[in-house]
Design a protein around this motif. Sequence first.
Motif, PDB file in Angstrom:
ATOM      1  N   SER A   1       2.427   1.647  -3.463  1.00  0.00           N
ATOM      2  CA  SER A   1       1.430   1.929  -4.621  1.00  0.00           C
ATOM      3  C   SER A   1       1.082   3.525  -4.512  1.00  0.00           C
ATOM      4  CB  SER A   1       0.251   1.066  -4.593  1.00  0.00           C
ATOM      5  OG  SER A   1      -0.520   1.175  -3.416  1.00  0.00           O
ATOM      6  N   HIS A   2       1.305   3.999  -3.275  1.00  0.00           N
ATOM      7  CA  HIS A   2       0.821   5.442  -3.253  1.00  0.00           C
ATOM      8  C   HIS A   2       1.868   6.417  -3.930  1.00  0.00           C
ATOM      9  CE1 HIS A   2      -1.884   4.858   0.541  1.00  0.00           C
ATOM     10  NE2 HIS A   2      -2.386   4.491  -0.666  1.00  0.00           N
ATOM     11  N   ILE A   3       3.057   5.938  -4.182  1.00  0.00           N
ATOM     12  CA  ILE A   3       4.120   6.631  -4.692  1.00  0.00           C
ATOM     13  C   ILE A   3       4.290   6.525  -6.288  1.00  0.00           C
ATOM     14  CG2 ILE A   3       6.689   7.201  -4.442  1.00  0.00           C
ATOM     15  CD1 ILE A   3       5.003   7.950  -2.194  1.00  0.00           C
TER      16      ILE A   3
ATOM     17  N   ARG B   1       0.851  -1.194   0.061  1.00  0.00           N
ATOM     18  CA  ARG B   1      -0.046   0.099   0.014  1.00  0.00           C
ATOM     19  C   ARG B   1       0.810   1.079  -0.351  1.00  0.00           C
ATOM     20  NH1 ARG B   1      -2.765  -1.039   4.484  1.00  0.00           N
ATOM     21  NH2 ARG B   1      -4.185  -2.514   3.389  1.00  0.00           N
ATOM     22  N   ARG B   2       1.780   1.174   0.745  1.00  0.00           N
ATOM     23  CA  ARG B   2       2.819   2.384   0.817  1.00  0.00           C
ATOM     24  C   ARG B   2       3.400   2.951  -0.702  1.00  0.00           C
ATOM     25  NH1 ARG B   2       6.443   4.389   4.901  1.00  0.00           N
ATOM     26  NH2 ARG B   2       4.729   3.891   6.357  1.00  0.00           N
TER      27      ARG B   2
ATOM     28  N   ASP C   1       0.296  -0.910  -9.053  1.00  0.00           N
ATOM     29  CA  ASP C   1      -0.766  -0.864  -7.952  1.00  0.00           C
ATOM     30  C   ASP C   1      -0.413  -1.910  -6.645  1.00  0.00           C
ATOM     31  OD1 ASP C   1      -1.808  -3.361  -9.047  1.00  0.00           O
ATOM     32  OD2 ASP C   1      -3.154  -2.574 -10.000  1.00  0.00           O
ATOM     33  N   SER C   2      -1.101  -1.663  -5.660  1.00  0.00           N
ATOM     34  CA  SER C   2      -0.783  -2.709  -4.657  1.00  0.00           C
ATOM     35  C   SER C   2      -0.937  -4.196  -4.862  1.00  0.00           C
ATOM     36  CB  SER C   2      -1.537  -2.248  -3.343  1.00  0.00           C
ATOM     37  OG  SER C   2      -3.057  -2.472  -3.772  1.00  0.00           O
TER      38      SER C   2
ATOM     39  N   TRP D   1       7.732   7.709 -11.366  1.00  0.00           N
ATOM     40  CA  TRP D   1       6.207   7.331 -10.975  1.00  0.00           C
ATOM     41  C   TRP D   1       5.868   6.185 -11.884  1.00  0.00           C
ATOM     42  CZ3 TRP D   1       1.928   7.287 -14.232  1.00  0.00           C
ATOM     43  CH2 TRP D   1       0.828   6.959 -13.499  1.00  0.00           C
TER      44      TRP D   1
END
Length: 250
Positions: free
Chosen positions: A34-36, A31-32, A40-41, A77
């Motif tokens: 995939s936010h950056i 999750r951490r 995706d997670s 990204w």
Amino acid sequence: NNNLVNMLRSGRQKPVKLVLNNIRKKVDLARRISHIIEADSSSIMELLYDSIFISKYGFDTNTVMCAFIPNTYEMYWNTSAEQMFNKIYDYYKKFWNDYRLEKCRNMGMKPEEVIILASIVYSETKAKDEMGTIAGVYLNRLKKGMLLQADPTVVYSIGDFSIRRVTGKHLKTESPYNTYINYGLPPGPICLPEPYVIDSVLNYKKHKYLYFCAKEDFSGLHNFAENEDEHMKNARRYHLELRKRNILMN
């Protein structure tokens, strides 16, 4: 606006920063990340459980978390899950330089075993001065074939990180990570230990301590003991203070 359009047309990007720390479970890690980055997670989770892929790097589905040494990583990204892992692994290889590998060999351990032990030490204390001593306790227990009996591994086994005191009912939790019922180190780290914690394990303090418990002054520090009788005296002082403060015990 013109600069932005030119950047998009040329495919140039500014790197994003991925900060890894305070992570326990794979799902939190995925999750951490995939936010950056664009991955995706779910794709990150698939990679972390892909035994064929991670075996190329010398890990299994439990030890793969050892690759993620806390740091600030720069990447673009649109990085894929595999590209992300390669970036992480590059730092892992740099971290485990000849100096650290030599210390590791002198301990008779593999880098991932040192990281697993460091994850337990980091979960036991945030006092830097005590980390080498606590690492020494666990190494002494390993050498003697004793159970590690590390409370943080029980909490990890349960998965409820709001638990502040491990009680008798918790100790029976069935899990390969529960060091009250399984000998040796758990199969993987129970958190991502900071680099200085790993170094504390590599530079552990040699002593004869086999036990430790929280100090009765609730300072967050510990009393250490070489034998069970001495340990029980320390534990009684701590439990007496718990009763004085009306803190429930089981």
